[in-house]
Design a protein around this motif. Structure first.
Motif, PDB file in Angstrom:
ATOM      1  N   VAL A  14      47.933  34.389  36.924  1.00 44.61           N
ATOM      2  CA  VAL A  14      47.560  34.548  38.303  1.00 44.61           C
ATOM      3  C   VAL A  14      47.162  33.466  38.665  1.00 44.61           C
ATOM      4  O   VAL A  14      46.317  32.538  38.226  1.00 44.61           O
ATOM      5  N   LYS A  15      47.965  32.551  39.683  1.00 41.31           N
ATOM      6  CA  LYS A  15      47.657  31.295  40.087  1.00 41.31           C
ATOM      7  C   LYS A  15      47.134  31.652  41.671  1.00 41.31           C
ATOM      8  O   LYS A  15      47.584  32.003  42.442  1.00 41.31           O
ATOM      9  N   MET A  16      45.700  30.930  41.673  1.00 42.94           N
ATOM     10  CA  MET A  16      44.655  30.986  42.856  1.00 42.94           C
ATOM     11  C   MET A  16      45.213  30.044  43.854  1.00 42.94           C
ATOM     12  O   MET A  16      46.214  29.104  43.318  1.00 42.94           O
ATOM     13  N   THR A  17      44.804  30.092  44.908  1.00 45.21           N
ATOM     14  CA  THR A  17      45.207  29.058  46.175  1.00 45.21           C
ATOM     15  C   THR A  17      44.763  27.645  45.624  1.00 45.21           C
ATOM     16  O   THR A  17      45.686  26.690  46.192  1.00 45.21           O
ATOM     17  N   SER A  36      51.556  34.165  42.142  1.00 45.46           N
ATOM     18  CA  SER A  36      51.020  33.484  43.002  1.00 45.46           C
ATOM     19  C   SER A  36      50.319  34.038  44.267  1.00 45.46           C
ATOM     20  O   SER A  36      51.016  34.727  44.746  1.00 45.46           O
ATOM     21  N   LEU A  37      49.083  33.866  44.482  1.00 50.70           N
ATOM     22  CA  LEU A  37      48.296  34.673  45.502  1.00 50.70           C
ATOM     23  C   LEU A  37      48.280  33.439  46.952  1.00 50.70           C
ATOM     24  O   LEU A  37      48.360  32.357  46.559  1.00 50.70           O
ATOM     25  N   ASP A  38      48.381  34.207  47.826  1.00 55.11           N
ATOM     26  CA  ASP A  38      48.403  33.483  49.370  1.00 55.11           C
ATOM     27  C   ASP A  38      46.997  33.361  49.762  1.00 55.11           C
ATOM     28  O   ASP A  38      46.610  32.502  50.238  1.00 55.11           O
ATOM     29  N   ASP A  40      43.032  34.575  48.305  1.00 51.98           N
ATOM     30  CA  ASP A  40      42.179  35.031  47.026  1.00 51.98           C
ATOM     31  C   ASP A  40      40.568  34.703  47.602  1.00 51.98           C
ATOM     32  O   ASP A  40      40.311  34.270  48.493  1.00 51.98           O
ATOM     33  N   PRO A  41      39.857  35.589  46.797  1.00 59.76           N
ATOM     34  CA  PRO A  41      38.460  35.402  46.863  1.00 59.76           C
ATOM     35  C   PRO A  41      37.976  34.006  47.303  1.00 59.76           C
ATOM     36  O   PRO A  41      36.672  33.899  47.864  1.00 59.76           O
ATOM     37  N   SER A  42      38.315  33.028  46.708  1.00 59.63           N
ATOM     38  CA  SER A  42      37.889  31.516  47.074  1.00 59.63           C
ATOM     39  C   SER A  42      38.113  31.010  48.391  1.00 59.63           C
ATOM     40  O   SER A  42      37.430  30.308  48.830  1.00 59.63           O
ATOM     41  N   HIS A  44      38.806  33.455  51.055  1.00 54.58           N
ATOM     42  CA  HIS A  44      39.152  34.752  52.018  1.00 54.58           C
ATOM     43  C   HIS A  44      37.613  34.818  52.873  1.00 54.58           C
ATOM     44  O   HIS A  44      36.830  34.807  52.093  1.00 54.58           O
ATOM     45  N   TRP A  47      34.803  36.978  51.590  1.00 55.16           N
ATOM     46  CA  TRP A  47      33.936  36.583  50.282  1.00 55.16           C
ATOM     47  C   TRP A  47      33.392  35.314  50.785  1.00 55.16           C
ATOM     48  O   TRP A  47      32.332  34.996  49.987  1.00 55.16           O
TER      49      TRP A  47
END
Length: 73
Positions: A14-17, A36-38, A40-42, A44, A47
């Motif tokens: 899983v590739k974070m932003t 690949s995430l558009d 993520d918790p870092s 959004h 969070w």
């Protein structure tokens, strides 16, 4: 339990932003695929406490705001 009714549960990347990679188990894709995430918790606001803004990818946020502009958003 019935056999052969559950999806394959395997490791994916899983590739974070921010570019960091995590290894997780999932039913998505195939073994070793990269998701690949558009958002993520870092990044959004749910969070991060709402201090950051969502990036308007493809005008989705502005389209939503225009559609519901009369409802007090």
């Amino acid at each position: 339990m019935k056999k052969d009714i559950h999806p394959d549960y395997h490791l994916i990347n899983v590739k974070m932003t921010d570019g960091t990679m995590l290894e997780m188990k999932s039913t998505w894709g195939k073994e070793g695929d990269t998701l690949s995430l558009d958002i993520d918790p870092s990044v959004h606001p749910a969070w991060t406490g709402g201090s950051s803004r969502l990036m308007d990818t493809g005008g989705r946020v502005s389209k939503f705001k225009k559609k519901y502009e009369g409802l007090g958003f």
